[in-house]
Design a protein around this motif. Sequence first.
Motif, PDB file in Angstrom:
ATOM      1  N   VAL A   3       0.818  -1.204   0.000  1.00 47.40           N
ATOM      2  CA  VAL A   3       0.000   0.000   0.000  1.00 47.40           C
ATOM      3  C   VAL A   3       0.858   1.263   0.000  1.00 47.40           C
ATOM      4  N   ARG A   4       1.940   1.285   0.771  1.00 51.93           N
ATOM      5  CA  ARG A   4       2.755   2.499   0.852  1.00 51.93           C
ATOM      6  C   ARG A   4       3.356   2.898  -0.491  1.00 51.93           C
ATOM      7  N   GLU A   5       3.452   1.939  -1.426  1.00 55.53           N
ATOM      8  CA  GLU A   5       4.039   2.223  -2.733  1.00 55.53           C
ATOM      9  C   GLU A   5       3.056   2.874  -3.697  1.00 55.53           C
ATOM     10  N   ILE A   6       1.775   2.811  -3.399  1.00 55.29           N
ATOM     11  CA  ILE A   6       0.797   3.369  -4.337  1.00 55.29           C
ATOM     12  C   ILE A   6      -0.148   4.385  -3.711  1.00 55.29           C
ATOM     13  N   MET A   7      -0.149   4.500  -2.376  1.00 59.07           N
ATOM     14  CA  MET A   7      -1.115   5.385  -1.711  1.00 59.07           C
ATOM     15  C   MET A   7      -0.815   6.849  -2.012  1.00 59.07           C
ATOM     16  N   THR A   8      -1.834   7.680  -1.810  1.00 60.17           N
ATOM     17  CA  THR A   8      -1.694   9.120  -1.915  1.00 60.17           C
ATOM     18  C   THR A   8      -1.417   9.675  -0.529  1.00 60.17           C
ATOM     19  N   ASP A  95      -0.591  -5.833   1.752  1.00 56.72           N
ATOM     20  CA  ASP A  95      -0.437  -6.285   0.370  1.00 56.72           C
ATOM     21  C   ASP A  95      -1.601  -5.740  -0.462  1.00 56.72           C
ATOM     22  N   VAL A  96      -1.270  -5.093  -1.583  1.00 55.66           N
ATOM     23  CA  VAL A  96      -2.312  -4.518  -2.435  1.00 55.66           C
ATOM     24  C   VAL A  96      -3.269  -5.590  -2.944  1.00 55.66           C
ATOM     25  N   ALA A  97      -2.795  -6.817  -3.081  1.00 51.21           N
ATOM     26  CA  ALA A  97      -3.664  -7.904  -3.548  1.00 51.21           C
ATOM     27  C   ALA A  97      -4.876  -8.080  -2.645  1.00 51.21           C
ATOM     28  N   SER A  98      -4.702  -7.882  -1.342  1.00 46.42           N
ATOM     29  CA  SER A  98      -5.829  -8.022  -0.426  1.00 46.42           C
ATOM     30  C   SER A  98      -6.814  -6.869  -0.594  1.00 46.42           C
ATOM     31  N   LEU A  99      -6.305  -5.694  -0.974  1.00 47.85           N
ATOM     32  CA  LEU A  99      -7.198  -4.563  -1.238  1.00 47.85           C
ATOM     33  C   LEU A  99      -8.014  -4.803  -2.495  1.00 47.85           C
ATOM     34  N   ILE A 100      -7.380  -5.388  -3.497  1.00 46.01           N
ATOM     35  CA  ILE A 100      -8.096  -5.672  -4.737  1.00 46.01           C
ATOM     36  C   ILE A 100      -9.292  -6.573  -4.456  1.00 46.01           C
ATOM     37  N   ASP A 101      -9.093  -7.557  -3.604  1.00 43.98           N
ATOM     38  CA  ASP A 101     -10.194  -8.448  -3.235  1.00 43.98           C
ATOM     39  C   ASP A 101     -11.308  -7.660  -2.556  1.00 43.98           C
ATOM     40  N   LEU A 102     -10.949  -6.731  -1.665  1.00 43.76           N
ATOM     41  CA  LEU A 102     -11.946  -5.909  -0.983  1.00 43.76           C
ATOM     42  C   LEU A 102     -12.665  -4.995  -1.972  1.00 43.76           C
ATOM     43  N   PHE A 103     -11.906  -4.334  -2.839  1.00 38.06           N
ATOM     44  CA  PHE A 103     -12.490  -3.399  -3.794  1.00 38.06           C
ATOM     45  C   PHE A 103     -13.433  -4.085  -4.780  1.00 38.06           C
ATOM     46  N   THR A 104     -13.131  -5.330  -5.122  1.00 37.65           N
ATOM     47  CA  THR A 104     -13.962  -6.020  -6.115  1.00 37.65           C
ATOM     48  C   THR A 104     -15.175  -6.710  -5.511  1.00 37.65           C
ATOM     49  N   HIS A 105     -15.196  -6.876  -4.192  1.00 37.01           N
ATOM     50  CA  HIS A 105     -16.321  -7.568  -3.563  1.00 37.01           C
ATOM     51  C   HIS A 105     -17.186  -6.663  -2.686  1.00 37.01           C
ATOM     52  N   THR A 106     -16.863  -5.378  -2.647  1.00 37.05           N
ATOM     53  CA  THR A 106     -17.662  -4.429  -1.869  1.00 37.05           C
ATOM     54  C   THR A 106     -17.832  -3.151  -2.690  1.00 37.05           C
ATOM     55  N   SER A 107     -18.599  -2.234  -2.154  1.00 38.32           N
ATOM     56  CA  SER A 107     -18.792  -0.940  -2.826  1.00 38.32           C
ATOM     57  C   SER A 107     -17.727   0.077  -2.409  1.00 38.32           C
ATOM     58  N   ILE A 108     -16.788  -0.334  -1.586  1.00 39.46           N
ATOM     59  CA  ILE A 108     -15.735   0.575  -1.113  1.00 39.46           C
ATOM     60  C   ILE A 108     -14.829   0.976  -2.270  1.00 39.46           C
ATOM     61  N   LYS A 109     -14.586   2.289  -2.389  1.00 43.65           N
ATOM     62  CA  LYS A 109     -13.719   2.795  -3.455  1.00 43.65           C
ATOM     63  C   LYS A 109     -12.369   3.280  -2.950  1.00 43.65           C
ATOM     64  N   SER A 110     -12.280   3.594  -1.672  1.00 44.18           N
ATOM     65  CA  SER A 110     -11.014   4.062  -1.106  1.00 44.18           C
ATOM     66  C   SER A 110     -10.970   3.771   0.382  1.00 44.18           C
ATOM     67  N   LEU A 111      -9.746   3.693   0.903  1.00 48.33           N
ATOM     68  CA  LEU A 111      -9.551   3.395   2.323  1.00 48.33           C
ATOM     69  C   LEU A 111      -8.516   4.344   2.920  1.00 48.33           C
ATOM     70  N   PRO A 112      -8.769   4.862   4.131  1.00 44.80           N
ATOM     71  CA  PRO A 112      -7.722   5.615   4.825  1.00 44.80           C
ATOM     72  C   PRO A 112      -6.567   4.676   5.164  1.00 44.80           C
ATOM     73  N   GLY A 122      -2.316   8.536   4.891  1.00 48.05           N
ATOM     74  CA  GLY A 122      -2.578   8.563   3.458  1.00 48.05           C
ATOM     75  C   GLY A 122      -3.936   7.977   3.141  1.00 48.05           C
ATOM     76  N   ILE A 123      -4.199   7.836   1.861  1.00 46.91           N
ATOM     77  CA  ILE A 123      -5.434   7.189   1.420  1.00 46.91           C
ATOM     78  C   ILE A 123      -5.109   6.399   0.160  1.00 46.91           C
ATOM     79  N   VAL A 124      -5.752   5.252  -0.005  1.00 51.78           N
ATOM     80  CA  VAL A 124      -5.527   4.423  -1.181  1.00 51.78           C
ATOM     81  C   VAL A 124      -6.877   4.119  -1.820  1.00 51.78           C
ATOM     82  N   SER A 125      -6.931   4.235  -3.129  1.00 53.05           N
ATOM     83  CA  SER A 125      -8.191   4.077  -3.844  1.00 53.05           C
ATOM     84  C   SER A 125      -8.059   3.060  -4.968  1.00 53.05           C
TER      85      SER A 125
END
Length: 201
Positions: A3-8, A95-112, A122-125
């Motif tokens: 996450v730290r490599e891609i977050m804003t 791991d960003v892979a775990s976020l991808i699973d969350l993003f694809t199975h919920t309506s969540i678009k970003s996470l603090p 930061g925030i990752v979307s």
Amino acid sequence: MLVREIMTAPALSVRADSDLEEGLKVLAEHRVTAIPVVDDEHRVIGILSEVDILRRAVEPDSRAHALPVAQSEPLPKTVGEIMTPDPKNTTEGTDVASLIDLFTHTSIKSLPVVRDDNQLVGIVSRSDVIRALWRDDEDLLDDLHSAFHDYGQTHWKITVDHGMVEVAGAGNATEREVAVAIARSVLGVRRVHVVEADQLA
């Protein structure tokens, strides 16, 4: 990919007692779908999303209805009145892979993204993930060669095809695991496959 490599970072934020207009302005001007809500210690206590605003901050227009619109409750004035409290969050080392699973199975678009005691860092979307995955294969190969060189693993043959990485060469199980770990650490790598020496044509 972590996450730290891609977050804003740093992330935009508002306070719960901020005027709702301020939250609307941040969302509109910066074209983001959500902003963290923080307290005096910069700890995440909520999130203000487009959905929160659409649910509560717009009054029906009587011109669009055949019958008068019933008297509704007063429109909210502060962020705290409509924010979603205690939102899901993530950490820099996730791991960003775990976020991808969350993003694809919920309506969540970003996470603090938080550190100790829920401190916002930061925030990752979903957009951050997409941007990270969209890399030219030649640039990706250059970064892979650099990463393997830095770890003294220059004996591997590396090829890239649409973000899919193949690492070929001799090595025991431990060395193959190291090669996979190095490859996965490079931003933009989608999948890694190791080919042992006896599988090469």
